[in-house]
Design an enzyme around this catalytic site. Structure first.
Site, mmCIF file in Angstrom:
data_model
loop_
_atom_site.group_PDB
_atom_site.id
_atom_site.type_symbol
_atom_site.label_atom_id
_atom_site.label_comp_id
_atom_site.label_asym_id
_atom_site.label_seq_id
_atom_site.Cartn_x
_atom_site.Cartn_y
_atom_site.Cartn_z
ATOM 1 C CB ILE A 280 5.706 10.164 -8.372
ATOM 2 C CG1 ILE A 280 5.127 9.421 -7.161
ATOM 3 C CG2 ILE A 280 4.595 10.870 -9.154
ATOM 4 C CD1 ILE A 280 4.116 8.385 -7.492
ATOM 5 C CE LYS A 397 1.355 9.988 4.577
ATOM 6 N NZ LYS A 397 0.615 9.434 3.422
ATOM 7 C CG LEU A 436 -0.369 -0.019 -3.817
ATOM 8 C CD1 LEU A 436 -1.329 -0.874 -4.619
ATOM 9 C CD2 LEU A 436 -0.067 -0.679 -2.486
ATOM 10 C CB SER A 438 6.297 5.027 -4.350
ATOM 11 O OG SER A 438 5.683 5.131 -3.078
ATOM 12 C CB VAL A 442 3.518 -0.299 3.494
ATOM 13 C CG1 VAL A 442 3.345 0.792 4.508
ATOM 14 C CG2 VAL A 442 2.379 -0.307 2.492
ATOM 15 C CB THR A 459 1.680 1.529 12.542
ATOM 16 O OG1 THR A 459 0.634 1.597 11.566
ATOM 17 C CG2 THR A 459 2.986 1.928 11.886
ATOM 18 C CD GLU A 529 2.950 6.066 10.579
ATOM 19 O OE1 GLU A 529 3.280 5.609 9.484
ATOM 20 O OE2 GLU A 529 2.745 5.356 11.582
#
Length: 598
Positions: A280, A397, A436, A438, A442, A459, A529
Site C-alpha cells: 500500500i 478487521k 488484491l 498485496s 490470498v 479456509t 479469522e
C-alpha cells in the site's frame, strides 16, 4: 499506374456511351466528343487529386473510399455537362449518364478488386484459432474487420454474441450474430471455439462479471479488447487483447477521485509516507508522485524495499521533485520526532503496520509495538510539529475485532481520534477491505498454489471478504486526506462481499485450468479469522456519502483513559499488559471488553 488506368477508363467510357446510343440518337459531333473527352479527363484528375484517390491504401478500401470515387466522378461529369451547354447550347444527358455509370463501375471495380484479391488469397491461413466475439457494436465490428484483413493475427472470427435482439442472425463482414450472452457455452461447443474476445469497451464491472460467468463454463480462453481511449491514443492496437484480471470480476466500478482537492493537498507540498516500501505504501508514493509534490519522504525500516521504490520513483520523477529515502522504524520515538523536526511534512500517510492476521495471533507483542506504539509515536510527533494532516491506514478487521491485528488497529484509531480532540493536526483513518495482490493476501498465495499444480487451499466454503485493488486503496487514502476535517473514519462502498472460494475458482480459470485439474481444498478457519468482515460497527453507520462511493463513520465515544494507562504500562514493562489486553479484546468470549473501551 492508377492515373494511367483512370485516363483509359475516362477516355473510353464516353465513346462507349456514345456508340451505345448512336444507332438511335445521332446527336454528337466528332468535335463535341473530343472536347467532352478532354474536359472529363482533366476534371476527373483534378477531383481525383482533390479527394486523394491516388493516395489511398486500396487493400483496406471501404465505404469512405467509394464515396470519394463517387464525388470525383460526379463532379467531373457535371463539369463536362457545363462545358457542353456553353459550347453547344445543349447537354447530352443520356450519354453522360452512361458515362457516369461506367466510371463508377470501372474505376470503383479497379480499386476494390485489389482488396477482394487480397482478402481471398492472402488470408487463407487455416491454422488460425476460432474466435467468438462478444459484442456486435462498433468496437466488435472494428475488431472483426481487423482480424479478417490481418495476416499476422492468430485468430479467425467465426461468430458474434450480442444481447440486442435486432442484431440476431445479421452478418457483419461475413460473420454471423448467433445469439445472446446466455448462449455462450452452447455456441462455444457448437462452433468449436478456442478463444472468446469481449469487445465491449464500455462494459461496467458488473456486466463483465456476468459475461465472464458464462465464459467460465467453457474451456475457451477469455480475453478483453483494449479500451477505446488506448486505441485512439495509439498505446495499443485493436488486436492486442489483455487477459481478464481478477480486478475485473469485483462487480463494482472503481472510485473516482476529486483531482482538484487532492492537488491542493499534495502539489508543491512535502509528503511523508510511512511503510513506503510495502504494497500500500509504495502505491501511495506512486499516486502522490502524479501530483508533483515539492518533496516526497519514503520512510520504512526495510532497506531493500525502500531502495526499490526509491529507484523506481527516481527513474520516473527524479527531475520533477525531491525524493528522500529514510530508513527508520516507527517504534523508534526519538527518530520519528527527529524526522518531523528536520523535514516538517505537510501531510503524513501512515501505512506502516503488521497486517498478517494469523502471524499476529502468535506475536501479539510485536503487533502492539508496531501498530499501536508506532502509530502513537508518529501521530504525537505530527502534533508536536504542527503537521496539517495525518491519515491512518486502518482495516475492516478493526470493527468488532476477533483477532490481534484488528484489535491493535482499532486501538490505533482510538489514539488518533483522541489526539484530534486536542491537536491542530487533522487526524483521520481509512478502513479497507482486503487488498488484491498485496503481500500476504490470498491472490499471490493462490497463484503459487496453481503454479505448483494445486490444490488451492480455502479456509471455508462460506467465508466472504470485501476486496479492492492496490491502486484503489491508495487513491482512497489520498482522497481521505483531501476530505479530512478531523476525527473521521472513512470507508469505501465496496459493493457486495466476495466469496473466497469463488475468487479461487475464477483465478484457476484465468490461469488456464479447470477446478478439476487444480482442485480446491478446505483447510478450516485460521486463528483470529472471521467468517464475514464488517466495514462499520452498528453504532458507527452513517448512511450519507461524503463523496461518491465514500462514507464517513460516526465518531464513537470511548474510554481512552484505560487504553492510555495500558500503553504507558506497555512502554514501561515491555509489552506485557497491553498485549494481554489486546488478546482479551480479540477474544470472542471477552467481547465485553470492547464495550468497556467503546
Amino acid at each position: 499506374m492508377l492515373i494511367l488506368l483512370d485516363s483509359l477508363i475516362v477516355l473510353t467510357a464516353i465513346y462507349v456511351g456514345y456508340y451505345t446510343l448512336h444507332p438511335y440518337f445521332n446527336i454528337y459531333t466528332f468535335n463535341m466528343l473530343v472536347i467532352s473527352s478532354v474536359t472529363l479527363l482533366a476534371s476527373h484528375h483534378l477531383f481525383a487529386f482533390r479527394y486523394r484517390l491516388y493516395q489511398k491504401a486500396w487493400e483496406y478500401a471501404s465505404v469512405g473510399e467509394m464515396l470519394g470515387i463517387m464525388r470525383a466522378v460526379t463532379l467531373s461529369i457535371i463539369v463536362a455537362a457545363v462545358v457542353q451547354f456553353f459550347i453547344n447550347g445543349n447537354v447530352y444527358v443520356r450519354v453522360l449518364g452512361i458515362t457516369w455509370m461506367l466510371h463508377i463501375i470501372l474505376i470503383g471495380g479497379s480499386r476494390f478488386s485489389w482488396r477482394i484479391y487480397r482478402d481471398l488469397f492472402f488470408n487463407t491461413n487455416t491454422d488460425k484459432k476460432r474466435a467468438l466475439i462478444i459484442g456486435a457494436g462498433s468496437a466488435g465490428s472494428m475488431l472483426v474487420r481487423q482480424l479478417i484483413k490481418s495476416r499476422d493475427t492468430e485468430l479467425m472470427p467465426v461468430g458474434f454474441v450480442d444481447d440486442d435482439p435486432k442484431k440476431r442472425n445479421l452478418q457483419i463482414y461475413g460473420v454471423t450474430v448467433f445469439g445472446k450472452t446466455i448462449d455462450i457455452p452452447e455456441l462455444v461447443e457448437k462452433l468449436n471455439i478456442e478463444n472468446i474476445i469481449i469487445a465491449i469497451p464500455s462494459l461496467s464491472k458488473k456486466e463483465i462479471q456476468k459475461i465472464y460467468q458464462e465464459c467460465s463454463k467453457t474451456n475457451a480462453k477469455t480475453q478483453i479488447m483494449p479500451m477505446i481511449e488506448d486505441l485512439v491514443s495509439g498505446k495499443v492496437s485493436v488486436n492486442q487483447f489483455r487477459e481478464v484480471q481478477v480486478e475485473d470480476l469485483l462487480g463494482r466500478e472503481p472510485v473516482q477521485l476529486d483531482m482538484e482537492s487532492i492537488s491542493k493537498k499534495i502539489t508543491g507540498k512535502t509528503i511523508l509516507v510511512t511503510g513506503a516500501g510495502g504494497s500500500i505504501g509504495s502505491e501511495i508514493c506512486r499516486q502522490v508522485s502524479k501530483f508533483k509534490p515539492k518533496k516526497l519522504l519514503l520512510l520504512g525500516h526495510g532497506e531493500n524495499s525502500i531502495y526499490q521504490i526509491d529507484m523506481e520513483l527516481r527513474n520516473r520523477h527524479g527531475k520533477d521533485f525531491e525524493i528522500i529515502p529514510i530508513i527508520a522504524d516507527v517504534q523508534d520515538r526519538d527518530r520519528m520526532f527527529e524526522v518531523m523536526s528536520v523535514h516538517a511534512p505537510d501531510v503524513i500517510y501512515h501505512a506502516a503496520a503488521h497486517k498478517h492476521v494469523p502471524l499476529m495471533e502468535y506475536n501479539p507483542k510485536e503487533a502492539v509495538k508496531n501498530n499501536v506504539i508506532g502509530t502513537k509515536n508518529v501521530a504525537e510527533a505530527a502534533d508536536m510539529f504542527g503537521i496539517k494532516t495525518f491519515v491512518l491506514v486502518s482495516t475492516d478487521k478493526a470493527v468488532n475485532p476477533t483477532n490481534v491485528m484488528g484489535s491493535t488497529k482499532r486501538i490505533a484509531e482510538m489514539v488518533i481520534q483522541q489526539l484530534d480532540k486536542t491537536s491542530e493536526t487533522n487526524y483521520v483513518a481509512v478502513r479497507f477491505g482486503n487488498v488484491l495482490g498485496s503481500r500476504g493476501s490470498v491472490i499471490p498465495l493462490f497463484k503459487k498454489q496453481i503454479e505448483s499444480g494445486g490444490p488451492v487451499t480455502v479456509t471455508h466454503p462460506d467465508m466472504t471478504r470485501y476486496f479492492m485493488t492496490i491502486p484503489e486503496a491508495s487513491r482512497l487514502v489520498m482522497q481521505a486526506g483531501a476530505l479530512a476535517r478531523g476525527g473521521e473514519i472513512f470507508v469505501l462502498d465496496m459493493g457486495e462481499p466476495v466469496k473466497i472460494v469463488d475468487l479461487a475458482k475464477n483465478l484457476i480459470h484465468l490461469s488456464g485450468y479447470t477446478t478439476d485439474e487444480i482442485g480446491i481444498k478446505f483447510a478450516g478457519i485460521r486463528p483470529g479469522e472471521k467468517m464475514y468482515e464488517e466495514l462499520l460497527g452498528e453504532n458507527e453507520v452513517h448512511k450519507k456519502e461524503v463523496f461518491p462511493k465514500i462514507f464517513i463513520g460516526k465518531t464513537v465515544e470511548f474510554n481512552y483513559e484505560r487504553v492510555a494507562n495500558l500503553i504507558e504500562n506497555h512502554q514501561s514493562f515491555d509489552g506485557g499488559y497491553l498485549s494481554e489486553y489486546v488478546l482479551g479484546l480479540a477474544n470472542k468470549k471477552e467481547r465485553q471488553l470492547v464495550k468497556n473501551v467503546n
